[in-house]
Design an enzyme around this catalytic site. Structure first.
Site, PDB file in Angstrom:
ATOM      1  N   LEU A  86      23.912  36.304  50.573  1.00 23.54           N
ATOM      2  CA  LEU A  86      24.057  37.693  50.157  1.00 23.54           C
ATOM      3  C   LEU A  86      22.704  38.318  49.834  1.00 23.54           C
ATOM      4  O   LEU A  86      22.406  39.446  50.216  1.00 23.54           O
ATOM      5  CB  LEU A  86      24.975  37.792  48.933  1.00 23.54           C
ATOM      6  CG  LEU A  86      25.096  39.238  48.448  1.00 23.54           C
ATOM      7  CD1 LEU A  86      26.396  39.848  48.921  1.00 23.54           C
ATOM      8  CD2 LEU A  86      24.934  39.351  46.968  1.00 23.54           C
ATOM      9  N   HIS A 112      38.601  45.884  47.297  1.00 25.70           N
ATOM     10  CA  HIS A 112      38.302  47.060  48.115  1.00 25.70           C
ATOM     11  C   HIS A 112      39.512  47.983  48.314  1.00 25.70           C
ATOM     12  O   HIS A 112      39.433  49.188  48.125  1.00 25.70           O
ATOM     13  CB  HIS A 112      37.753  46.655  49.484  1.00 25.70           C
ATOM     14  CG  HIS A 112      36.634  45.650  49.401  1.00 25.70           C
ATOM     15  ND1 HIS A 112      35.660  45.688  48.439  1.00 25.70           N
ATOM     16  CD2 HIS A 112      36.338  44.564  50.172  1.00 25.70           C
ATOM     17  CE1 HIS A 112      34.808  44.685  48.617  1.00 25.70           C
ATOM     18  NE2 HIS A 112      35.199  43.979  49.662  1.00 25.70           N
ATOM     19  N   ASP A 118      31.613  46.423  43.632  1.00 22.40           N
ATOM     20  CA  ASP A 118      32.557  46.468  44.746  1.00 22.40           C
ATOM     21  C   ASP A 118      31.840  47.324  45.776  1.00 22.40           C
ATOM     22  O   ASP A 118      31.747  48.542  45.616  1.00 22.40           O
ATOM     23  CB  ASP A 118      33.881  47.110  44.353  1.00 22.40           C
ATOM     24  CG  ASP A 118      34.871  47.072  45.510  1.00 22.40           C
ATOM     25  OD1 ASP A 118      34.452  47.372  46.652  1.00 22.40           O
ATOM     26  OD2 ASP A 118      36.040  46.733  45.298  1.00 22.40           O
ATOM     27  N   HIS A 119      31.291  46.687  46.781  1.00 29.56           N
ATOM     28  CA  HIS A 119      30.362  47.450  47.632  1.00 29.56           C
ATOM     29  C   HIS A 119      31.049  48.587  48.395  1.00 29.56           C
ATOM     30  O   HIS A 119      30.380  49.495  48.866  1.00 29.56           O
ATOM     31  CB  HIS A 119      29.562  46.519  48.560  1.00 29.56           C
ATOM     32  CG  HIS A 119      30.318  46.007  49.739  1.00 29.56           C
ATOM     33  ND1 HIS A 119      31.264  45.011  49.649  1.00 29.56           N
ATOM     34  CD2 HIS A 119      30.270  46.340  51.045  1.00 29.56           C
ATOM     35  CE1 HIS A 119      31.755  44.762  50.852  1.00 29.56           C
ATOM     36  NE2 HIS A 119      31.166  45.552  51.717  1.00 29.56           N
TER      37      HIS A 119
HETATM   38  C1  BG6 Z   1      33.623  41.359  51.670  1.00 28.58           C
HETATM   39  C2  BG6 Z   1      34.545  40.256  52.096  1.00 28.58           C
HETATM   40  O1  BG6 Z   1      33.891  41.732  50.349  1.00 28.58           O
HETATM   41  O2  BG6 Z   1      33.785  42.464  52.512  1.00 28.58           O
HETATM   42  C3  BG6 Z   1      34.324  39.886  53.541  1.00 28.58           C
HETATM   43  O3  BG6 Z   1      34.349  39.122  51.281  1.00 28.58           O
HETATM   44  C4  BG6 Z   1      34.376  41.116  54.415  1.00 28.58           C
HETATM   45  O4  BG6 Z   1      35.283  38.940  53.969  1.00 28.58           O
HETATM   46  C5  BG6 Z   1      33.481  42.219  53.872  1.00 28.58           C
HETATM   47  O5  BG6 Z   1      33.973  40.758  55.717  1.00 28.58           O
HETATM   48  C6  BG6 Z   1      33.643  43.507  54.651  1.00 28.58           C
HETATM   49  O6  BG6 Z   1      32.666  44.417  54.237  1.00 28.58           O
HETATM   50  P1  BG6 Z   1      32.178  45.568  55.205  1.00 28.58           P
HETATM   51  O7  BG6 Z   1      31.187  46.352  54.398  1.00 28.58           O
HETATM   52  O8  BG6 Z   1      31.579  44.913  56.392  1.00 28.58           O
HETATM   53  O9  BG6 Z   1      33.391  46.372  55.563  1.00 28.58           O
END
Ligand code: BG6
Length: 479
Positions: A17, A238, A175-176
């Protein structure tokens, strides 16, 4: 933005990460001059790396590796081999932190970034306090990566072990998805426009649909994913965060406290299902070999009889004045047809159709988060020409990017928020707690029932059961 000064101490500095997200995000802030002379990073992990090696790794993680800027940036990085349980190591860490604080004139601001297994968070938090690595003259903030526990119980314990030493105000749970531009757009669309604000309730909205589909498989994360599955990996965080932004009431002001208060209420209003209701409202599935791609059970380090779901679809109900009766359909999965993150808000039809011989298209507000951020609204208009035919038209509501700005990555935006002390786009503990309670009920019902996982072929949009979930209600997935 104003310049920031801070010392980052990253626990898990050699991890995936850090390399994929953190270092590039910090570099972007560096390039913009937001962090500049007065910042330094200490990376810690078990491996015995030197500063030089660490700096080379940081450089390699950047989009432009060999530039002077990259090298100047990487020179701010220091490495300390660290065993999180060894008090002695915190003593050296403290000395290094003091030295760097002085060298870069940072003024005591510290960000502790926990990007390693959550089981170490408690002991790290404790040592940061007891060994006085937290400072008295600047701020001390903790940034925490997911997963925040694997159920309510473990999350509560984890939270306790941190809140003993840090107040909620200083804890930034990532929570990105909350850093994504189009996810952030939801509140602007809802509360900045009376045409949406006044219609945003069960009198005018028929249903909501949220799709987070991925084309990638489990990749190199088998160890983690086997213990998580799609429900914990994507829904608990998410998807439920998106649900809360879509269903929350209007906050008094656009501010951290008011927004989070309403999000907490929204998550509390989610109906927690009984086991029988889980079976009726949720589908879990696993990808099977197809289109030249391996099935989940054939992937490296996955049990050949794994019961882990790589796909979830569900119908959520909200017990709030405005959303009671509006179904929220969600789905997410790996190895689906394509990467797509989108939200569809389907409005109810006009009561009574005066164009008796013609079907009116639904008014649908679509927010595409990925791959490309776009907002559109489907409406009906008269077709040009003689007679009276109607046709549907897509209105493009996408924010215009006049200066051709590069859209910042989620991590860049969130790190800047954390530097600025703004937790609006981070999850409050109570949000995490209600999300787990909702998810735990589903998980338990699955664990206790014999109901097998269903299958879906790689490259599809999931199993047919996910379509039936809507068909029963005389609806279908818009996407
Ligand atoms: C993460 C998950 O939180 O989000 C992953 O652990 C997933 O499994 C990822 O692939 C997806 O993120 P993004 O930004 O690519 O939609």
């Amino acid at each position: 933005s104003t310049k920031q000064q801070a010392l980052f101490i990253i626990f898990g500095g050699t991890g995936d990460l850090a390399k994929r997200k953190l270092y590039p995000a910090l570099f972007a802030l560096y390039q913009k001059g937001i962090i500049n002379e007065h910042f330094a990073v200490i990376g810690t992990a078990r491996r015995p790396w030197t500063d030089q090696h660490f700096q080379a790794v940081v450089c390699e993680s950047l989009p432009e590796q060999d530039t002077t800027a990259a090298k100047k940036f990487a020179a701010h990085f220091y490495y300390q081999s660290h065993n999180v349980n060894d008090t002695e190591h915190y003593v050296t860490l403290k000395k290094l932190a003091q030295k760097l604080d002085k060298k870069y004139q940072i003024g005591g601001n510290r960000l502790f970034y926990l990007a390693m297994s959550p089981r170490f968070f408690g002991t790290i938090a404790q040592h940061l306090k007891s060994q006085e690595i937290v400072t008295a003259d600047g701020y001390n903030r903790v940034i925490i990566e997911k997963p925040f526990g694997h159920d309510y119980q473990s999350a509560a314990e984890l939270n306790q072990s941190i809140s003993k030493y840090f107040s909620e105000d200083d804890v930034f749970r990532i929570d990105h998805y909350l850093g994504k531009e189009m996810v952030q757009n939801i509140l602007a669309i809802r509360f900045g426009n009376n045409i949406f604000n006044s219609l945003w309730n069960n009198r005018y909205i028929d249903n909501l649909q949220i799709t987070l589909s991925e084309s990638l498989g489990v990749e190199e994360r088998a160890g983690y994913y086997e213990t998580a599955g799609a429900l914990r990996d994507m829904v608990q965080n998410h998807i439920l965060q998106i649900v809360s932004l879509l269903t929350m009431k209007m906050p008094t002001t656009y501010s951290e406290a008011d927004i989070r208060r309403e999000k907490i209420c929204a998550l509390k209003a989610l109906k927690v299902y009984q086991p029988q209701e889980v079976a009726e409202n949720f589908v879990r599935a696993q990808y099977q070999a197809a289109n030249g791609l391996k099935g989940y059970r054939q992937e490296d380090q996955i049990a050949s009889d794994s019961q882990t779901e790589t796909f979830v679809a569900g119908k959520l109900k909200v017990a709030s004045e405005n959303f009671a009766g509006v179904p929220i359909y969600i789905r997410t999965g790996k190895r689906l047809r394509q990467k797509a993150t989108r939200i569809d808000v389907i409005f109810k039809p006009v009561p009574g159709n005066i164009f008796a011989d013609q079907n009116l298209a639904d008014n649908i507000l679509t927010i595409k988060v990925e791959p490309e951020g776009k907002v559109s609204l489907q409406v009906n208009v008269k077709k040009i020409g003689q007679g009276y035919q109607l046709q549907e038209q897509q209105l493009d509501l996408s924010p215009e990017n006049r200066n051709g700005q590069q859209i910042a990555e989620a991590y860049e935006k969130l790190l800047l928020d954390a530097l600025a002390g703004d937790a609006t786009n981070f999850t409050h503990w109570e949000e995490v707690a209600y999300s787990w309670k909702f998810v735990d009920a589903i998980r338990q019902a699955w664990d206790n029932s014999q109901q097998p996982l269903v299958e879906y072929p790689c490259g599809s949009m999931g199993p047919k059961q996910a379509d039936e979930l809507l068909a029963i209600d005389h609806r279908h997935w818009i996407y």
